[in-house]
Design a protein around this motif. Structure first.
Motif, PDB file in Angstrom:
ATOM      1  N   ASN A 127       0.815  -1.220   0.000  1.00 30.92           N
ATOM      2  CA  ASN A 127       0.000   0.000   0.000  1.00 30.92           C
ATOM      3  C   ASN A 127       0.848   1.269   0.000  1.00 30.92           C
ATOM      4  OD1 ASN A 127      -2.729  -0.986  -0.154  1.00 30.92           O
ATOM      5  ND2 ASN A 127      -2.422  -1.851   1.890  1.00 30.92           N
ATOM      6  N   ILE A 128       2.044   1.199   0.564  1.00 36.02           N
ATOM      7  CA  ILE A 128       2.989   2.321   0.442  1.00 36.02           C
ATOM      8  C   ILE A 128       3.316   2.546  -1.031  1.00 36.02           C
ATOM      9  CG2 ILE A 128       5.427   2.940   0.765  1.00 36.02           C
ATOM     10  CD1 ILE A 128       5.206   1.746   3.614  1.00 36.02           C
ATOM     11  N   ILE A 129       3.601   1.462  -1.720  1.00 36.72           N
ATOM     12  CA  ILE A 129       3.948   1.547  -3.143  1.00 36.72           C
ATOM     13  C   ILE A 129       2.761   2.052  -3.956  1.00 36.72           C
ATOM     14  CG2 ILE A 129       4.409   0.096  -5.163  1.00 36.72           C
ATOM     15  CD1 ILE A 129       6.325  -1.519  -3.329  1.00 36.72           C
ATOM     16  N   ARG A 130       1.572   1.530  -3.680  1.00 36.42           N
ATOM     17  CA  ARG A 130       0.390   1.948  -4.441  1.00 36.42           C
ATOM     18  C   ARG A 130       0.046   3.414  -4.170  1.00 36.42           C
ATOM     19  NH1 ARG A 130      -3.953  -0.016  -2.804  1.00 36.42           N
ATOM     20  NH2 ARG A 130      -5.094   0.494  -4.717  1.00 36.42           N
ATOM     21  N   LYS A 131       0.142   3.824  -2.921  1.00 31.50           N
ATOM     22  CA  LYS A 131      -0.212   5.202  -2.549  1.00 31.50           C
ATOM     23  C   LYS A 131       0.717   6.207  -3.225  1.00 31.50           C
ATOM     24  CE  LYS A 131       1.165   6.847   1.355  1.00 31.50           C
ATOM     25  NZ  LYS A 131       1.469   7.026   2.778  1.00 31.50           N
ATOM     26  N   ASN A 132       2.011   5.883  -3.308  1.00 34.40           N
ATOM     27  CA  ASN A 132       3.017   6.818  -3.830  1.00 34.40           C
ATOM     28  C   ASN A 132       3.420   6.536  -5.272  1.00 34.40           C
ATOM     29  OD1 ASN A 132       3.867   8.441  -1.313  1.00 34.40           O
ATOM     30  ND2 ASN A 132       4.006   6.326  -0.592  1.00 34.40           N
ATOM     31  N   SER A 133       2.727   5.627  -5.949  1.00 33.48           N
ATOM     32  CA  SER A 133       3.226   5.124  -7.241  1.00 33.48           C
ATOM     33  C   SER A 133       3.381   6.209  -8.295  1.00 33.48           C
ATOM     34  CB  SER A 133       2.324   4.001  -7.762  1.00 33.48           C
ATOM     35  OG  SER A 133       1.044   4.492  -8.108  1.00 33.48           O
ATOM     36  N   VAL A 134       2.500   7.221  -8.307  1.00 34.65           N
ATOM     37  CA  VAL A 134       2.641   8.327  -9.269  1.00 34.65           C
ATOM     38  C   VAL A 134       2.832   9.650  -8.526  1.00 34.65           C
ATOM     39  CG1 VAL A 134       1.491   7.313 -11.258  1.00 34.65           C
ATOM     40  CG2 VAL A 134       0.112   8.385  -9.481  1.00 34.65           C
ATOM     41  N   GLY A 135       3.397   9.567  -7.331  1.00 37.36           N
ATOM     42  CA  GLY A 135       3.647  10.767  -6.533  1.00 37.36           C
ATOM     43  C   GLY A 135       5.082  11.239  -6.673  1.00 37.36           C
ATOM     44  N   ASN A 136       5.776  11.353  -5.541  1.00 40.15           N
ATOM     45  CA  ASN A 136       7.150  11.834  -5.527  1.00 40.15           C
ATOM     46  C   ASN A 136       8.086  10.678  -5.164  1.00 40.15           C
ATOM     47  OD1 ASN A 136       9.601  13.057  -3.939  1.00 40.15           O
ATOM     48  ND2 ASN A 136       8.812  14.711  -5.232  1.00 40.15           N
ATOM     49  N   PHE A 137       9.134  10.496  -5.963  1.00 44.58           N
ATOM     50  CA  PHE A 137      10.038   9.369  -5.734  1.00 44.58           C
ATOM     51  C   PHE A 137      10.732   9.473  -4.378  1.00 44.58           C
ATOM     52  CE2 PHE A 137      14.241   7.319  -6.094  1.00 44.58           C
ATOM     53  CZ  PHE A 137      13.817   6.012  -6.276  1.00 44.58           C
ATOM     54  N   LYS A 138      11.013  10.689  -3.928  1.00 52.57           N
ATOM     55  CA  LYS A 138      11.649  10.847  -2.614  1.00 52.57           C
ATOM     56  C   LYS A 138      10.746  10.286  -1.520  1.00 52.57           C
ATOM     57  CE  LYS A 138      13.433  14.227   0.704  1.00 52.57           C
ATOM     58  NZ  LYS A 138      13.780  15.637   0.980  1.00 52.57           N
ATOM     59  N   ASP A 139       9.478  10.650  -1.548  1.00 52.38           N
ATOM     60  CA  ASP A 139       8.530  10.131  -0.550  1.00 52.38           C
ATOM     61  C   ASP A 139       8.443   8.612  -0.628  1.00 52.38           C
ATOM     62  OD1 ASP A 139       7.992  12.760   0.132  1.00 52.38           O
ATOM     63  OD2 ASP A 139       6.184  12.892  -1.112  1.00 52.38           O
ATOM     64  N   LEU A 140       8.368   8.095  -1.862  1.00 49.95           N
ATOM     65  CA  LEU A 140       8.278   6.649  -2.062  1.00 49.95           C
ATOM     66  C   LEU A 140       9.511   5.950  -1.507  1.00 49.95           C
ATOM     67  CD1 LEU A 140       6.970   4.139  -3.365  1.00 49.95           C
ATOM     68  CD2 LEU A 140       8.059   4.792  -5.524  1.00 49.95           C
TER      69      LEU A 140
END
Length: 459
Positions: A127-140
């Protein structure tokens, strides 16, 4: 001659998602790519992938069992929960309107590869990966690096001052961020010291265990200081090599395994300047004229998950025994939550050998009830995923998948259309005369036969 907008839109939907859903066929010729891209990136309220299988703690009868029986029961429950997670993630890929989120999550799931038995850890990381998948790579990167699944898998729970474990630091740089050749063995040793103390507590919550952290001066990637794990990740992100490595890997997965250095360099510079904005990078790719060049269309072998999900998006089906889908994942060599190693799954021709190709070509007939499944993995074969036992598995029938396909809806969707124009990306080698010879001129048999061609394996 296939319509250009149809060809380009199919290409976009396969690369930025898992192919056109049956409800999208009508619009494929009419929509412009900008509208389609907006739809692909449209975000809904985020919903986590979960499991409903009861946790071990809630099961009363465990107290009456011997230690050996308890261990076996816990293993069974963990397996059931992981299988449920697997199928619920698969369901998101098939049915979610957020196709870009799930396709990027599928990419990151292979990039940030981990394999642990704890279903709670797997659920959290997924779910971390899904939540941040098209967000910011730093956050991911930060959230993945602090996830118990990853810290467990790469042994950072054992990384302590005076006894640093280098596994986590090495893989973070080699596989997750910079790639080989952009750091030294000393950087790995010093990075490991920075990550000392990073771990998780009994509840599976990230913890910086300060008593276990090495507070000495470290020299890492050209900088010196009393660095923590947070500092180390920030320094890694300062390196342009990180933006280049991630961009190149995304290009290989979404565009072409043969990299165009000029394009990747431009994309990489923009990615770095945007402070690692994943969504911007992907829009830049899908909005570019070169993305739709003939050399980039129909040149990728579908991974087993892409193949299965794509078929299920085209063929509306009711599956009474969804656990069978995990059997297909095992047989084809790509089981969600179980990458072969920390490098993730290989791509391209590695998906195809004599056994897997035969099964891939037969799946449309098996799922349509025209032939039985004559392959079976060994029971509980989580480690080898059926690969070593395949030669022993031939001619062992597996229980009926109990799949019912809504062929009336398929007939309606393909009404007055050339099925091959909608199902095949690269028709250059497709022999439609042979396909028709095995058909009864019905849409059903045309679709089954087209999905059973080698050309359907490409996207």
């Amino acid at each position: 001659m296939i319509d250009t907008s149809l060809l380009n839109n199919k290409h976009l939907l396969w690369r930025a998602g898992f192919g056109a859903g049956i409800n999208q066929f009508e619009d494929l010729k009419n929509k412009d790519s900008k509208t389609l891209i907006k739809e692909l990136f449209k975000e809904e309220n985020f919903s986590e992938v979960n499991y409903n299988t009861p946790d071990v703690e809630t099961i009363d009868y465990m107290s009456d069992k011997s230690p050996a029986e308890k261990k076996k029961e816990i293993q069974r429950i963990n397996r059931d929960q992981n299988n449920e997670l697997n199928l619920n993630f698969l369901n998101k890929m098939i049915n979610s309107n957020e196709q870009m989120r799930e396709k990027m999550a599928f990419f990151w799931h292979g990039h940030f590869a981990s394999r642990v038995q704890n279903p709670k850890f797997n659920r959290q990381l997924l779910n971390i990966i899904r939540k941040n998948s098209v967000g910011n790579f730093k956050d991911l990167l930060f959230e993945v690096s602090q996830a118990p699944a990853m810290l467990n898998f790469l042994n950072n729970q054992q990384n302590k001052k005076d006894h640093p474990n280098e596994n986590f630091a090495r893989e973070v740089m080699e596989l997750f961020t910079m790639g080989r050749g952009n750091y030294t063995e000393k950087d790995i040793r010093e990075g490991a010291r920075a990550f000392t103390g990073w771990g998780y507590d009994k509840e599976g919550v990230f913890a910086e265990r300060k008593k276990l952290h090495d507070e000495g001066i470290k020299t890492f990637l050209g900088k010196a200081g009393n660095f923590t794990g947070t500092d180390a990740l920030n320094i890694i992100l300062e390196q342009k090599a990180t933006a280049k490595f991630i961009t190149a890997k995304i290009y290989k997965f979404f565009v072409n395994e043969n990299i165009d250095e000029n394009i990747v360099n431009k994309l990489s510079d923009s990615f770095y300047t945007s402070n690692y904005d994943i969504k911007k990078l992907m829009i830049d790719i899908f909005s570019s004229a070169w993305f739709y060049d003939k050399k980039n269309i129909g040149n990728r072998i579908k991974s087993p998950i892409e193949l299965m999900v794509g078929m299920m998006r085209t063929l509306p089906m009711n599956i009474q025994n969804p656990e069978n889908l995990i059997v297909y994942q095992k047989l084809l060599g790509q089981m969600l939550l179980y990458p072969p190693n920390v490098s993730g799954w290989p791509n391209g021709k590695s998906w195809i050998d004599s056994s897997t190709l035969m099964l891939r070509l037969q799946i449309p007939q098996i799922w349509s009830g025209l032939r039985p499944l004559e392959y079976s993995p060994r029971e509980d074969d989580d480690i080898d995923m059926g690969m070593k036992s395949r030669e022993n598995a031939l001619n062992k029938s597996f229980k009926n998948p109990n799949i019912t396909i809504d062929w009336a809806r398929v007939e309606k969707a393909f009404n007055k259309k050339n099925c091959e124009d909608y199902l095949i990306q690269n028709q250059k080698s497709l022999d439609m005369d042979t396909v028709k010879n095995f058909s009864d001129n019905s849409v059903k048999m045309d679709v089954i036969n087209l999905m059973s061609t080698p050309e359907f394996q490409l996207m």
